[in-house]
Design a protein around this motif. Structure first.
Motif, PDB file in Angstrom:
ATOM      1  N   ARG A  54       1.737 -19.147   5.320  1.00 51.59           N
ATOM      2  CA  ARG A  54       1.647 -18.737   3.918  1.00 51.59           C
ATOM      3  C   ARG A  54       2.382 -19.726   3.011  1.00 51.59           C
ATOM      4  NH1 ARG A  54      -0.141 -14.287   1.576  1.00 51.59           N
ATOM      5  NH2 ARG A  54       0.752 -14.032  -0.488  1.00 51.59           N
ATOM      6  N   ASN A 108       6.085  -7.423  -2.374  1.00 53.07           N
ATOM      7  CA  ASN A 108       7.306  -8.109  -1.963  1.00 53.07           C
ATOM      8  C   ASN A 108       8.461  -7.135  -2.159  1.00 53.07           C
ATOM      9  OD1 ASN A 108       9.826  -9.561  -2.348  1.00 53.07           O
ATOM     10  ND2 ASN A 108       8.632 -11.452  -2.424  1.00 53.07           N
ATOM     11  N   LYS A 113      12.517  -8.616  -7.573  1.00 48.95           N
ATOM     12  CA  LYS A 113      11.135  -8.441  -8.025  1.00 48.95           C
ATOM     13  C   LYS A 113      11.058  -7.335  -9.078  1.00 48.95           C
ATOM     14  CE  LYS A 113       9.658 -11.693  -5.728  1.00 48.95           C
ATOM     15  NZ  LYS A 113       9.155 -12.912  -6.376  1.00 48.95           N
ATOM     16  N   ASN A 375      -2.916  -7.004  -5.874  1.00 53.64           N
ATOM     17  CA  ASN A 375      -4.251  -7.594  -5.852  1.00 53.64           C
ATOM     18  C   ASN A 375      -5.245  -6.464  -6.079  1.00 53.64           C
ATOM     19  OD1 ASN A 375      -6.536  -9.113  -5.388  1.00 53.64           O
ATOM     20  ND2 ASN A 375      -6.130  -9.458  -3.210  1.00 53.64           N
ATOM     21  N   GLN A 379      -7.378  -3.984  -3.587  1.00 47.36           N
ATOM     22  CA  GLN A 379      -6.579  -2.865  -3.083  1.00 47.36           C
ATOM     23  C   GLN A 379      -6.710  -1.547  -3.835  1.00 47.36           C
ATOM     24  OE1 GLN A 379      -6.107  -5.008  -0.209  1.00 47.36           O
ATOM     25  NE2 GLN A 379      -4.892  -3.140  -0.073  1.00 47.36           N
ATOM     26  N   ILE A 399       0.002 -13.463 -11.598  1.00 48.12           N
ATOM     27  CA  ILE A 399       1.029 -14.302 -10.959  1.00 48.12           C
ATOM     28  C   ILE A 399       0.874 -14.116  -9.455  1.00 48.12           C
ATOM     29  CG2 ILE A 399       3.504 -14.784 -10.782  1.00 48.12           C
ATOM     30  CD1 ILE A 399       3.882 -13.405 -13.486  1.00 48.12           C
ATOM     31  N   ASP A 400       0.604 -15.179  -8.731  1.00 50.44           N
ATOM     32  CA  ASP A 400       0.350 -15.038  -7.283  1.00 50.44           C
ATOM     33  C   ASP A 400       0.542 -16.382  -6.584  1.00 50.44           C
ATOM     34  OD1 ASP A 400      -0.749 -14.211  -4.682  1.00 50.44           O
ATOM     35  OD2 ASP A 400      -1.633 -12.537  -5.770  1.00 50.44           O
ATOM     36  N   ASP A 451       9.020 -15.676  -9.813  1.00 44.84           N
ATOM     37  CA  ASP A 451       8.677 -14.684 -10.841  1.00 44.84           C
ATOM     38  C   ASP A 451       9.833 -14.586 -11.842  1.00 44.84           C
ATOM     39  OD1 ASP A 451       6.296 -12.493  -9.543  1.00 44.84           O
ATOM     40  OD2 ASP A 451       7.188 -14.041  -8.295  1.00 44.84           O
ATOM     41  N   THR A 558     -10.043   3.814   6.087  1.00 46.50           N
ATOM     42  CA  THR A 558      -9.898   2.385   5.762  1.00 46.50           C
ATOM     43  C   THR A 558      -8.448   2.016   6.044  1.00 46.50           C
ATOM     44  OG1 THR A 558      -9.401   2.914   3.446  1.00 46.50           O
ATOM     45  CG2 THR A 558     -11.685   2.549   3.984  1.00 46.50           C
ATOM     46  N   HIS A 560      -4.910   0.256   7.804  1.00 44.23           N
ATOM     47  CA  HIS A 560      -4.274  -1.048   7.593  1.00 44.23           C
ATOM     48  C   HIS A 560      -4.574  -2.003   8.742  1.00 44.23           C
ATOM     49  CE1 HIS A 560      -1.232   0.628   4.503  1.00 44.23           C
ATOM     50  NE2 HIS A 560      -2.446   1.084   4.345  1.00 44.23           N
ATOM     51  N   SER A 567      -4.134  -7.472   1.866  1.00 44.54           N
ATOM     52  CA  SER A 567      -5.027  -8.623   1.643  1.00 44.54           C
ATOM     53  C   SER A 567      -4.304  -9.952   1.825  1.00 44.54           C
ATOM     54  CB  SER A 567      -5.596  -8.540   0.221  1.00 44.54           C
ATOM     55  OG  SER A 567      -4.566  -8.734  -0.734  1.00 44.54           O
ATOM     56  N   GLN A 568      -3.071  -9.921   2.343  1.00 39.29           N
ATOM     57  CA  GLN A 568      -2.256 -11.131   2.248  1.00 39.29           C
ATOM     58  C   GLN A 568      -2.516 -12.214   3.291  1.00 39.29           C
ATOM     59  OE1 GLN A 568       1.719 -11.193   0.931  1.00 39.29           O
ATOM     60  NE2 GLN A 568       1.761  -9.017   0.446  1.00 39.29           N
ATOM     61  N   ASN A 638     -12.770  -0.977  -0.676  1.00 40.47           N
ATOM     62  CA  ASN A 638     -12.594  -0.167  -1.884  1.00 40.47           C
ATOM     63  C   ASN A 638     -13.833  -0.154  -2.766  1.00 40.47           C
ATOM     64  OD1 ASN A 638     -10.105   1.084  -1.448  1.00 40.47           O
ATOM     65  ND2 ASN A 638      -9.100  -0.898  -1.729  1.00 40.47           N
ATOM     66  N   TYR A 655      -8.803   7.859   1.799  1.00 40.68           N
ATOM     67  CA  TYR A 655      -9.480   8.206   3.054  1.00 40.68           C
ATOM     68  C   TYR A 655     -10.359   9.453   2.897  1.00 40.68           C
ATOM     69  CZ  TYR A 655      -6.020   5.013   5.220  1.00 40.68           C
ATOM     70  OH  TYR A 655      -5.234   3.933   5.556  1.00 40.68           O
TER      71      TYR A 655
HETATM   72  N1  LIG Z   1      -8.989   1.315   1.039  1.00 45.03           N
HETATM   73  C1  LIG Z   1      -7.674   1.204   1.119  1.00 45.03           C
HETATM   74  N2  LIG Z   1      -6.983   0.642   0.107  1.00 45.03           N
HETATM   75  C2  LIG Z   1      -5.648   0.543   0.179  1.00 45.03           C
HETATM   76  C3  LIG Z   1      -4.936   1.012   1.311  1.00 45.03           C
HETATM   77  C4  LIG Z   1      -5.682   1.608   2.370  1.00 45.03           C
HETATM   78  O1  LIG Z   1      -5.109   2.050   3.364  1.00 45.03           O
HETATM   79  N3  LIG Z   1      -7.046   1.677   2.242  1.00 45.03           N
HETATM   80  N4  LIG Z   1      -3.582   0.929   1.346  1.00 45.03           N
HETATM   81  C5  LIG Z   1      -2.868   1.009   0.085  1.00 45.03           C
HETATM   82  C6  LIG Z   1      -1.444   0.688   0.280  1.00 45.03           C
HETATM   83  S1  LIG Z   1      -0.606   1.633   1.398  1.00 45.03           S
HETATM   84  C7  LIG Z   1      -0.805  -0.286  -0.379  1.00 45.03           C
HETATM   85  S2  LIG Z   1       0.887  -0.450  -0.200  1.00 45.03           S
HETATM   86  C8  LIG Z   1      -1.555  -1.170  -1.311  1.00 45.03           C
HETATM   87  C9  LIG Z   1      -1.075  -2.629  -1.298  1.00 45.03           C
HETATM   88  O2  LIG Z   1      -1.690  -3.314  -2.330  1.00 45.03           O
HETATM   89  P1  LIG Z   1      -1.165  -4.714  -2.845  1.00 45.03           P
HETATM   90  O3  LIG Z   1       0.308  -4.736  -2.908  1.00 45.03           O
HETATM   91  O4  LIG Z   1      -1.931  -5.022  -4.079  1.00 45.03           O
HETATM   92  O5  LIG Z   1      -1.688  -5.668  -1.658  1.00 45.03           O
HETATM   93  P2  LIG Z   1      -1.144  -6.994  -0.973  1.00 45.03           P
HETATM   94  O6  LIG Z   1      -2.355  -7.618  -0.396  1.00 45.03           O
HETATM   95  O7  LIG Z   1      -0.015  -6.713  -0.062  1.00 45.03           O
HETATM   96  O8  LIG Z   1      -0.508  -7.926  -2.100  1.00 45.03           O
HETATM   97  C10 LIG Z   1      -1.039  -8.199  -3.325  1.00 45.03           C
HETATM   98  C11 LIG Z   1      -0.759  -9.590  -3.822  1.00 45.03           C
HETATM   99  O9  LIG Z   1       0.636  -9.827  -4.068  1.00 45.03           O
HETATM  100  C12 LIG Z   1       0.879 -11.221  -3.882  1.00 45.03           C
HETATM  101  N5  LIG Z   1       2.318 -11.485  -3.726  1.00 45.03           N
HETATM  102  C13 LIG Z   1       3.043 -11.507  -2.593  1.00 45.03           C
HETATM  103  N6  LIG Z   1       4.341 -11.800  -2.861  1.00 45.03           N
HETATM  104  C14 LIG Z   1       4.433 -11.976  -4.195  1.00 45.03           C
HETATM  105  C15 LIG Z   1       5.513 -12.323  -5.062  1.00 45.03           C
HETATM  106  O10 LIG Z   1       6.641 -12.514  -4.659  1.00 45.03           O
HETATM  107  N7  LIG Z   1       5.232 -12.400  -6.397  1.00 45.03           N
HETATM  108  C16 LIG Z   1       3.988 -12.186  -6.888  1.00 45.03           C
HETATM  109  N8  LIG Z   1       3.797 -12.267  -8.190  1.00 45.03           N
HETATM  110  N9  LIG Z   1       2.942 -11.882  -6.071  1.00 45.03           N
HETATM  111  C17 LIG Z   1       3.158 -11.773  -4.757  1.00 45.03           C
HETATM  112  C18 LIG Z   1       0.046 -11.530  -2.654  1.00 45.03           C
HETATM  113  O11 LIG Z   1      -0.248 -12.898  -2.571  1.00 45.03           O
HETATM  114  C19 LIG Z   1      -1.181 -10.661  -2.842  1.00 45.03           C
HETATM  115  O12 LIG Z   1      -2.261 -11.373  -3.408  1.00 45.03           O
HETATM  116  O13 LIG Z   1      -2.948  -1.147  -0.993  1.00 45.03           O
HETATM  117  C20 LIG Z   1      -3.500   0.140  -1.023  1.00 45.03           C
HETATM  118  N10 LIG Z   1      -4.940   0.044  -0.882  1.00 45.03           N
END
Ligand SMILES: Nc1nc2c(c(=O)[nH]1)N[C@H]1C(S)=C(S)[C@@H](COP(=O)(O)OP(=O)(O)OC[C@H]3O[C@@H](n4cnc5c(=O)[nH]c(N)nc54)[C@H](O)[C@@H]3O)O[C@H]1N2
Ligand SMILES: Nc1nc2c(c(=O)[nH]1)N[C@H]1C(S)=C(S)[C@@H](COP(=O)(O)OP(=O)(O)OC[C@H]3O[C@@H](n4cnc5c(=O)[nH]c(N)nc54)[C@H](O)[C@@H]3O)O[C@H]1N2
Ligand code: SF4
Ligand SMILES: [Mo]
Length: 665
Positions: A54, A108, A113, A375, A379, A399-400, A451, A558, A560, A567-568, A638, A655
Motif C-alpha cells: 500500500r 484509519n 484522524k 469510499n 461501501q 482525500i485518499d 490529513d 455481503t 467482509h 475496499s482497501q 452495494n 444484509y
Molecule cells: N455491502 C456491504 N457494505 C459494507 C459492509 C458490509 O459488510 N457489506 N461493511 C460496512 C462496514 S462494517 C464498514 S466499517 C464500512 C467501511 O467503509 P470505508 O471505511 O469507506 O471502507 P474502506 O475501504 O476501509 O476505506 C475507505 C477509504 O479510506 C481510505 N483511507 C485509508 N486511510 C486513510 C487516511 O489515513 N486518510 C484518508 N483521508 N483516507 C484514508 C482508503 O484508501 C479507502 O479508499 O463499509 C461498510 N459497507
C-alpha cells in the motif's frame, strides 16, 4: 542499513495489532507482527502485511488533482488549497456552513484522524453524518439494555465452559480471538457457532448451528422459552438486578417453540440443547456485526442480551454478552481534539441515507462534499443513488491514497500519507484494550501530505489557523489527558509501543448498570413502547413482504473479504481479483448452476455479475458476495443493498437483502 522499527496497524479491524516494520533507505521493506505485543504477539494477517504494498504502490496518488473538462490535471498544493478554501468561504457566506457535507467512515484508527472534525467545527459546523454502517444497531441495543457496550478482556474467554460464536467470522476477521478459541478448546471449553454460513470458525466448533439470516432474535426467544420451562433461569439476577422481565415473559408466551423452529429453520432439538448450554455456566457469547445488519438488528442483539441475562451469564468471569468494548474509546479525551464548542451551525444526515439526503437537501442545499477515510461509492448501500448524489454537487473533494471509485467522481483529489509516513496512536473499541503507537518511519512519496497538514493549511487560509497551531506531541497529549492522571502518558506509550488501558476486565461485575434504573433493562425504560422487545423479522422477508420474496427468493449476505479490509486491498493483489458469487447447494441445484458459471445477481436496486462458487453447508437459499469490490473488478455489492436504517435508526440493513440469480449466457 535496514532497521526494524515498531509500529501499529491503522486498519479498522477487531485486532489492532502491533507491527515490526523493516525500513531501508527511507523505504518500507517488510511488515511483520511485533512479538512483544501483549495481545497480538507477533502474528498479523495479510492485510497488515499488505501495508507495505500500500505504501510503496506505484498507483499512489502523488499530487493534488483537479478535474478540468472531465480529465484530472496535476495542480500545486497552493492552487488546490486556495481554490478549496475560497469555495468554503463563499459557501459559508452565501448558504451557511451546513451546505458542506463531511462524508467519512473510519478507514484509519488513528487518534489524530479526528482532527477533520476539529476543522469542520472551527469552520462553523457542517452537515455531519450519524449512525454506523458497521455496528450501529448493536451498539444502540446494548446501550438500551446495559447502558453501554462493554466486552470482557480477551484472556477471560479461558474461564468459559461454553463459548457461543454468534454471527462473527472470527477466523477471518478477528484472528487473535481465533487463537484464543483454540487455546480455550484445548483447556476443554466447548465451542458453538451460529451462522448461516459454514465459515472457517465453524470448522473448529463442537457444533455448528445453521440459521436462516436475520432470524437470530427469534432463536434467542426459543432458547429463553426452554430455559424458563426447565426452571434453569438465574432468579437472583432477574429479581435483584433487572427490570422489565414480565414484558419478556409475556412476549415469549406469544409464540411456540414449533413456530420458532419453523421460522428460524433451526431444529427444536437444537434449541433445547442450546438452553442447556447457556445454563451450564459460565457461557460466553461473542456476537458479530453481520448479525445486526438487518432492519430488526437492534432487537436481535437485545434478545441475545436478554438470553445471556436470563441464563445468569452477565457480570461473571467466563460469561458476557460480548459485542464491542467502548471502554477503550472512552479512555481518550477525543472531545478536546474535536472542539465541538466551536460549531455554531448544525445538521445531520444518516450515514445509510446520506445520498438520498444530499439529493433532497434544501435550506441549504449541499454545495460541497468532502470525503475523508471513506469510499462511499463502494461501501455505502444502494450505489446507484450514491453515485447520483455524489455526482450532483458542484464540488466534491476526496482525500485518499488511491484513485478509488469515489475519487474518480471528484473535482479535487488530495493525496494523503499512509500510517508509516506520519506519527499517530491507534486503538480499536472492538476487542482488546491496548493502545498502540506508530512513529513516522519514512517520508511520503511525491507531494502526499497528512490529513492533519491539509486541515492545518486550510484553517490558516480560512482565518482560524490558531486552532491548529499545536504540535502532534501536544495533540497526542491532549487526547491522553485523563489517562495521564492515571499514570499513563504519551512518553511511556512511545517508549513501550503499547499501553494497557485501565478498563474493567469483567464488565458489570458489580451489577451496577448505566441504564436509567441502574439495572439490566429487559424493557428500556427511557424508550417507552419502543423500548419493549419484539418478535421482529427482517424487512425483506416473506413475512414482511410476500410479493418481494416471491420475486427475489434468496437472502444475500455481503460479508467482509478475507484478503482485503473493505475496499482497501483489491487493487494491490498480485493477480486481479474475480468477483465470486457463493451460493448454497440448493440454489445451484434449483437453477442448474455449476462452479465457475458466469452468473448475474439482481433485485429492484441493481445487479452484479460474477463467477459462481458453491458454498458447502451454507444455509439453504443463501448467497454471499464479499463486499468492497471496485468497479474495475466487477463492482460493489452495494449495487444491490438497501439504504434502509435498522429498527433503532442507528445501524445499516446491508444484509437484509433479497435477490434472484441466473446464468449469463
Ligand atoms: N455491502 C456491504 N457494505 C459494507 C459492509 C458490509 O459488510 N457489506 N461493511 C460496512 C462496514 S462494517 C464498514 S466499517 C464500512 C467501511 O467503509 P470505508 O471505511 O469507506 O471502507 P474502506 O475501504 O476501509 O476505506 C475507505 C477509504 O479510506 C481510505 N483511507 C485509508 N486511510 C486513510 C487516511 O489515513 N486518510 C484518508 N483521508 N483516507 C484514508 C482508503 O484508501 C479507502 O479508499 O463499509 C461498510 N459497507
Ligand atoms: N479480513 C477482514 N477482516 C476484517 C474486516 C475486513 O474487511 N476484512 N473488517 C473489519 C470490520 S470494519 C468489521 S466491522 C469486522 C466485522 O467482523 P464480523 O462480524 O466477523 O464480520 P462480518 O463480515 O461483518 O459478519 C460476518 C459474519 O456474520 C454472519 N452473518 C450474517 N448474517 C447473519 C445472521 O443473520 N445471523 C448470524 N448468526 N450470522 C450472520 C456471516 O455469515 C459471517 O460469518 O471485521 C473486521 N475485520
Ligand atoms: S488488519 Fe487486523 S489482524 Fe490484520 S494486521 Fe491489521 S489489526 Fe492485525
Ligand atoms: Mo466495520
Amino acid at each position: 542499513m535496514a532497521e526494524v522499527l515498531k509500529s501499529a496497524c491503522p486498519l479498522n479491524c477487531w485486532d489492532s495489532c502491533g507491527l515490526l516494520v523493516t525500513v531501508e533507505n527511507n523505504k518500507v521493506i517488510k511488515v511483520e507482527g511485533d512479538p512483544s505485543h501483549p495481545i497480538t504477539k507477533g502474528k498479523i494477517c495479510g492485510r497488515g502485511r499488505m501495508l507495505e504494498t500500500r505504501t510503496n504502490s506505484p498507483e499512489r496518488i502523488l499530487y493534488p488533482l483537479k478535474k478540468v473538462n472531465g480529465e484530472f490535471q496535476q495542480i500545486s498544493w497552493n492552487q488546490a488549497l486556495d481554490e478549496i478554501s475560497l469555495k468554503l468561504k463563499e459557501i459559508k457566506e452565501q448558504y451557511g456552513s451546513t451546505a458542506v457535507l463531511h462524508s467519512h467512515d473510519y478507514a484509519n484508527n488513528g487518534v489524530l484522524k479526528n482532527l477533520d472534525q476539529r476543522f469542520f467545527n472551527s469552520y462553523g459546523g457542517v452537515t455531519e453524518i450519524y449512525g454506523s454502517l458497521c455496528w450501529g444497531a448493536g451498539i444502540e441495543a446494548q446501550k438500551w439494555d446495559f447502558g453501554d457496550a462493554y466486552g470482557h478482556e480477551p484472556e477471560d474467554v479461558l474461564n468459559s465452559r461454553n463459548i457461543i460464536i454468534w454471527g462473527r467470522n472470527v477466523a477471518r476477521t478477528n484472528m487473535h480471538f481465533y487463537e484464543k478459541l483454540l487455546e480455550a478448546k484445548k483447556k476443554g471449553a466447548k465451542i458453538y457457532v451460529i451462522d448461516p454460513l459454514y465459515n472457517a470458525t465453524a470448522k473448529i466448533a463442537d457444533e455448528y448451528i445453521s440459521i436462516k439470516p436475520g432470524m437470530d432474535g427469534l432463536l434467542a426467544v426459543g432458547i429463553i422459552k426452554e430455559i424458563l420451562r426447565l426452571g434453569l433461569e438465574d432468579r437472583e439476577f432477574i429479581s435483584q438486578h433487572s427490570s422489565g422481565f414480565e414484558d419478556l415473559e409475556n412476549l415469549i408466551d406469544t409464540i411456540s417453540l414449533e413456530k420458532i423452529s419453523e421460522m428460524t429453520e433451526v431444529p427444536i432439538e437444537t434449541i433445547r440443547f442450546l438452553a442447556k448450554v447457556f445454563s451450564e455456566k459460565p457461557t460466553s457469547t461473542f456476537m458479530g456485526l453481520g448479525l445486526q445488519r438487518y432492519k430488526n438488528g437492534g432487537n436481535t442483539i437485545r434478545l441475545i442480551d436478554a438470553l445471556v441475562a436470563v441464563s445468569g451469564n452477565i457480570g461473571i468471569a467466563g460469561g458476557g454478552a460480548n459485542y464491542a468494548n467502548l471502554q477503550v474509546g472512552q479512555s481518550f479525551d477525543v472531545g478536546n481534539l474535536t472542539m465541538n464548542h466551536r460549531k455554531t451551525s448544525h445538521r445531520q444526515f444518516s450515514i445509510m441515507k446520506q445520498a438520498e439526503e444530499v439529493l433532497a437537501a434544501v435550506d441549504p442545499e449541499i454545495k460541497m462534499i468532502i470525503v475523508t477515510c471513506g469510499n462511499p461509492l463502494t461501501q455505502v448501500p444502494d450505489s446507484s443513488i450514491v453515485e447520483k448524489a455524489f455526482s450532483s454537487v458542484s464540488t466534491l473533494v476526496v482525500i485518499d491514497h488511491f484513485m478509488t471509485d469515489t475519487a474518480v467522481l471528484a473535482d479535487y483529489v488530495l493525496p494523503t500519507t499512509t500510517s508509516f509516513e506520519e506519527e499517530d496512536i491507534y486503538y480499536s473499541s472492538m476487542y482488546h484494550h491496548y493502545v498502540n503507537y506508530g512513529s513516522k518511519l519514512v517520508s511520503s512519496p511525491g507531494e502526499a501530505k497528512s490529513d492533519l497538514w491539509i486541515w492545518t493549511q486550510l484553517a490558516e487560509k480560512l482565518g482560524f489557523g490558531d486552532d491548529f497551531k499545536l504540535s502532534r506531541e501536544q495533540l497526542l497529549e491532549m487526547s491522553l489527558q485523563s489517562l495521564a492522571e492515571k499514570g499513563k502518558t504519551v512518553v511511556e506509550l512511545k517508549e513501550k509501543g503499547t499501553l494497557e488501558l485501565p478498563v474493567k476486565r469483567v464488565p458489570w461485575e458489580d451489577f451496577k448498570f448505566k441504564t436509567a434504573s441502574g439495572k439490566y433493562e429487559f424493557t428500556s425504560i427511557d424508550k417507552g413502547e419502543e423500548g419493549k422487545l419484539a418478535l421482529a423479522v427482517p424487512e425483506e422477508s416473506k413475512w414482511n413482504n410476500a410479493e418481494l420474496a416471491e420475486k427475489y427468493p434468496y437472502n444475500l449476505l455481503t460479508i467482509h473479504p478475507l484478503r482485503s479490509n473493505h475496499s482497501q486491498n483489491y487493487h494491490l493483489f498480485s493477480k486481479a481479483p474475480k468477483l465470486k458469487i457463493e451460493v448454497a447447494e440448493n440454489i445451484a441445484a434449483e437453477k442448474d448452476l455449476r462452479d465457475g458459471d458466469k452468473v448475474r445477481v439482481w433485485n429492484g436496486r441493481g445487479e452484479v455479475k460474477g463467477y459462481l462458487s458453491i458454498l458447502p453447508k451454507a444455509h439453504p437459499n443463501t448467497i454471499n458476495i464479499d463486499e468492497g469490490i471496485w468497479r474495475q473488478f466487477g463492482g460493489s455489492v452495494n449495487n444491490l443493498t438497501s439504504s434502509r436504517e435498522s429498527d433503532n435508526g442507528l445501524g445499516s440493513t446491508l444484509y437484509d437483502c433479497l435477490v434472484n440469480i441466473g446464468k449469463v449466457n
